[in-house]
Design a protein around this motif. Structure first.
Motif, PDB file in Angstrom:
ATOM      1  N   ARG A 165     -35.007 120.337  -6.870  1.00 54.40           N
ATOM      2  CA  ARG A 165     -35.959 120.967  -7.778  1.00 54.40           C
ATOM      3  C   ARG A 165     -37.414 120.751  -7.395  1.00 54.40           C
ATOM      4  O   ARG A 165     -38.201 120.199  -8.162  1.00 54.40           O
ATOM      5  CB  ARG A 165     -35.738 120.485  -9.200  1.00 54.40           C
ATOM      6  CG  ARG A 165     -34.393 120.842  -9.732  1.00 54.40           C
ATOM      7  CD  ARG A 165     -34.258 120.410 -11.144  1.00 54.40           C
ATOM      8  NE  ARG A 165     -32.947 120.754 -11.642  1.00 54.40           N
ATOM      9  CZ  ARG A 165     -32.538 120.528 -12.848  1.00 54.40           C
ATOM     10  NH1 ARG A 165     -33.315 119.948 -13.714  1.00 54.40           N
ATOM     11  NH2 ARG A 165     -31.338 120.880 -13.217  1.00 54.40           N
ATOM     12  N   TYR A 184     -31.115 127.905  -2.842  1.00 56.77           N
ATOM     13  CA  TYR A 184     -30.406 127.247  -3.934  1.00 56.77           C
ATOM     14  C   TYR A 184     -28.919 127.464  -3.712  1.00 56.77           C
ATOM     15  O   TYR A 184     -28.466 128.602  -3.579  1.00 56.77           O
ATOM     16  CB  TYR A 184     -30.837 127.826  -5.283  1.00 56.77           C
ATOM     17  CG  TYR A 184     -30.142 127.218  -6.470  1.00 56.77           C
ATOM     18  CD1 TYR A 184     -30.319 125.877  -6.794  1.00 56.77           C
ATOM     19  CD2 TYR A 184     -29.310 127.976  -7.272  1.00 56.77           C
ATOM     20  CE1 TYR A 184     -29.686 125.312  -7.885  1.00 56.77           C
ATOM     21  CE2 TYR A 184     -28.669 127.420  -8.374  1.00 56.77           C
ATOM     22  CZ  TYR A 184     -28.864 126.084  -8.676  1.00 56.77           C
ATOM     23  OH  TYR A 184     -28.235 125.521  -9.762  1.00 56.77           O
ATOM     24  N   PRO A 208     -30.540 128.979 -14.895  1.00 51.06           N
ATOM     25  CA  PRO A 208     -30.583 127.934 -15.922  1.00 51.06           C
ATOM     26  C   PRO A 208     -29.977 126.601 -15.494  1.00 51.06           C
ATOM     27  O   PRO A 208     -30.474 125.550 -15.882  1.00 51.06           O
ATOM     28  CB  PRO A 208     -29.818 128.537 -17.102  1.00 51.06           C
ATOM     29  CG  PRO A 208     -29.199 129.790 -16.627  1.00 51.06           C
ATOM     30  CD  PRO A 208     -29.824 130.162 -15.327  1.00 51.06           C
ATOM     31  N   GLU A 209     -28.924 126.632 -14.686  1.00 50.51           N
ATOM     32  CA  GLU A 209     -28.315 125.374 -14.234  1.00 50.51           C
ATOM     33  C   GLU A 209     -29.264 124.605 -13.325  1.00 50.51           C
ATOM     34  O   GLU A 209     -29.243 123.377 -13.296  1.00 50.51           O
ATOM     35  CB  GLU A 209     -27.010 125.653 -13.493  1.00 50.51           C
ATOM     36  CG  GLU A 209     -25.935 126.236 -14.384  1.00 50.51           C
ATOM     37  CD  GLU A 209     -24.775 126.841 -13.601  1.00 50.51           C
ATOM     38  OE1 GLU A 209     -24.763 126.764 -12.361  1.00 50.51           O
ATOM     39  OE2 GLU A 209     -23.882 127.392 -14.257  1.00 50.51           O
ATOM     40  N   GLY A 210     -30.098 125.323 -12.575  1.00 49.11           N
ATOM     41  CA  GLY A 210     -31.067 124.687 -11.694  1.00 49.11           C
ATOM     42  C   GLY A 210     -32.379 124.378 -12.384  1.00 49.11           C
ATOM     43  O   GLY A 210     -33.192 123.614 -11.887  1.00 49.11           O
ATOM     44  N   GLY A 211     -32.626 125.019 -13.533  1.00 49.14           N
ATOM     45  CA  GLY A 211     -33.859 124.775 -14.286  1.00 49.14           C
ATOM     46  C   GLY A 211     -35.072 125.464 -13.697  1.00 49.14           C
ATOM     47  O   GLY A 211     -36.182 124.979 -13.830  1.00 49.14           O
ATOM     48  N   PHE A 212     -34.891 126.639 -13.043  1.00 46.46           N
ATOM     49  CA  PHE A 212     -36.033 127.329 -12.458  1.00 46.46           C
ATOM     50  C   PHE A 212     -35.790 128.828 -12.452  1.00 46.46           C
ATOM     51  O   PHE A 212     -34.681 129.310 -12.706  1.00 46.46           O
ATOM     52  CB  PHE A 212     -36.285 126.843 -11.012  1.00 46.46           C
ATOM     53  CG  PHE A 212     -35.183 127.224 -10.065  1.00 46.46           C
ATOM     54  CD1 PHE A 212     -35.246 128.403  -9.344  1.00 46.46           C
ATOM     55  CD2 PHE A 212     -34.084 126.395  -9.892  1.00 46.46           C
ATOM     56  CE1 PHE A 212     -34.223 128.753  -8.477  1.00 46.46           C
ATOM     57  CE2 PHE A 212     -33.070 126.734  -9.028  1.00 46.46           C
ATOM     58  CZ  PHE A 212     -33.134 127.928  -8.314  1.00 46.46           C
ATOM     59  N   SER A 213     -36.850 129.578 -12.157  1.00 48.54           N
ATOM     60  CA  SER A 213     -36.787 131.028 -11.998  1.00 48.54           C
ATOM     61  C   SER A 213     -37.489 131.396 -10.706  1.00 48.54           C
ATOM     62  O   SER A 213     -38.355 130.661 -10.221  1.00 48.54           O
ATOM     63  CB  SER A 213     -37.519 131.731 -13.144  1.00 48.54           C
ATOM     64  OG  SER A 213     -36.891 131.476 -14.359  1.00 48.54           O
ATOM     65  N   LEU A 222     -40.172 119.031  -9.733  1.00 50.29           N
ATOM     66  CA  LEU A 222     -40.390 119.297 -11.147  1.00 50.29           C
ATOM     67  C   LEU A 222     -40.321 117.970 -11.884  1.00 50.29           C
ATOM     68  O   LEU A 222     -39.475 117.133 -11.592  1.00 50.29           O
ATOM     69  CB  LEU A 222     -39.331 120.264 -11.682  1.00 50.29           C
ATOM     70  CG  LEU A 222     -39.367 121.667 -11.087  1.00 50.29           C
ATOM     71  CD1 LEU A 222     -38.219 122.501 -11.646  1.00 50.29           C
ATOM     72  CD2 LEU A 222     -40.692 122.358 -11.356  1.00 50.29           C
ATOM     73  N   THR A 224     -44.222 121.510 -14.163  1.00 53.10           N
ATOM     74  CA  THR A 224     -43.258 122.397 -14.817  1.00 53.10           C
ATOM     75  C   THR A 224     -43.076 123.705 -14.060  1.00 53.10           C
ATOM     76  O   THR A 224     -42.137 124.439 -14.311  1.00 53.10           O
ATOM     77  CB  THR A 224     -43.693 122.754 -16.246  1.00 53.10           C
ATOM     78  OG1 THR A 224     -44.970 123.390 -16.202  1.00 53.10           O
ATOM     79  CG2 THR A 224     -43.742 121.521 -17.128  1.00 53.10           C
ATOM     80  N   ARG A 225     -43.992 124.009 -13.127  1.00 51.78           N
ATOM     81  CA  ARG A 225     -43.912 125.269 -12.392  1.00 51.78           C
ATOM     82  C   ARG A 225     -44.498 125.083 -11.001  1.00 51.78           C
ATOM     83  O   ARG A 225     -45.506 124.414 -10.831  1.00 51.78           O
ATOM     84  CB  ARG A 225     -44.708 126.346 -13.122  1.00 51.78           C
ATOM     85  CG  ARG A 225     -44.745 127.662 -12.364  1.00 51.78           C
ATOM     86  CD  ARG A 225     -45.595 128.697 -13.031  1.00 51.78           C
ATOM     87  NE  ARG A 225     -44.945 129.155 -14.247  1.00 51.78           N
ATOM     88  CZ  ARG A 225     -45.527 129.956 -15.118  1.00 51.78           C
ATOM     89  NH1 ARG A 225     -46.749 130.365 -14.926  1.00 51.78           N
ATOM     90  NH2 ARG A 225     -44.880 130.343 -16.191  1.00 51.78           N
ATOM     91  N   SER A 266     -31.362 121.757  -4.932  1.00 53.70           N
ATOM     92  CA  SER A 266     -30.945 120.937  -6.061  1.00 53.70           C
ATOM     93  C   SER A 266     -31.917 119.809  -6.381  1.00 53.70           C
ATOM     94  O   SER A 266     -31.848 119.225  -7.439  1.00 53.70           O
ATOM     95  CB  SER A 266     -29.560 120.363  -5.804  1.00 53.70           C
ATOM     96  OG  SER A 266     -29.582 119.565  -4.642  1.00 53.70           O
TER      97      SER A 266
END
Length: 114
Positions: free
Chosen positions: A5, A69, A103-108, A12, A57-58, A3
């Motif tokens: 990130r 996660y 999407p809730e975590g903002g990552f892939s 991030l 951003t990545r 969480s």
């Protein structure tokens, strides 16, 4: 990744200058797609991408890493297994060809194939 990130001390949204101070000199490059620029940090096995404002951003891990996660290990497990674990926990996950978006975590993440 959890969480907070990020990985280790990198988050991030962190400024490029701060990441370089924390991880040492990286090899800078311009990727063909995605981030505006990126640094490769060979000592930690990571590539860090930045936007036009030089914010992270990545994060791509090139070495075996534990990415967690909401208690789910995301790396090193088959795609279908990660999808099933996410559904059991009610976590929204967007399935793409070899990538799972959270999407809730903002990552892939890219997972092991099925």
């Amino acid at each position: 990744m959890d969480s907070h990130r990020g990985f280790g001390v990198v988050r991030l949204g962190s400024p490029k200058e701060e990441v370089r101070e924390l991880l040492g000199g990286g090899m800078e490059s311009e990727p063909e797609f995605g981030p505006v620029s990126q640094d490769h940090f060979l000592s930690v096995g990571a590539a860090v991408g930045y936007d036009s404002e030089d914010r992270v951003t990545r994060v791509v891990m090139a070495r075996p890493a534990q990415v967690v996660y909401r208690g789910m290990e995301l790396i090193g497990h088959p795609y279908a297994e990660v999808m099933a674990a996410a559904r059991r926990q009610g976590v929204t996950v967007v399935a793409r060809e070899a990538e799972l978006g959270f999407p809730e975590g903002g990552f892939s993440v890219w997972t092991a194939l099925r």
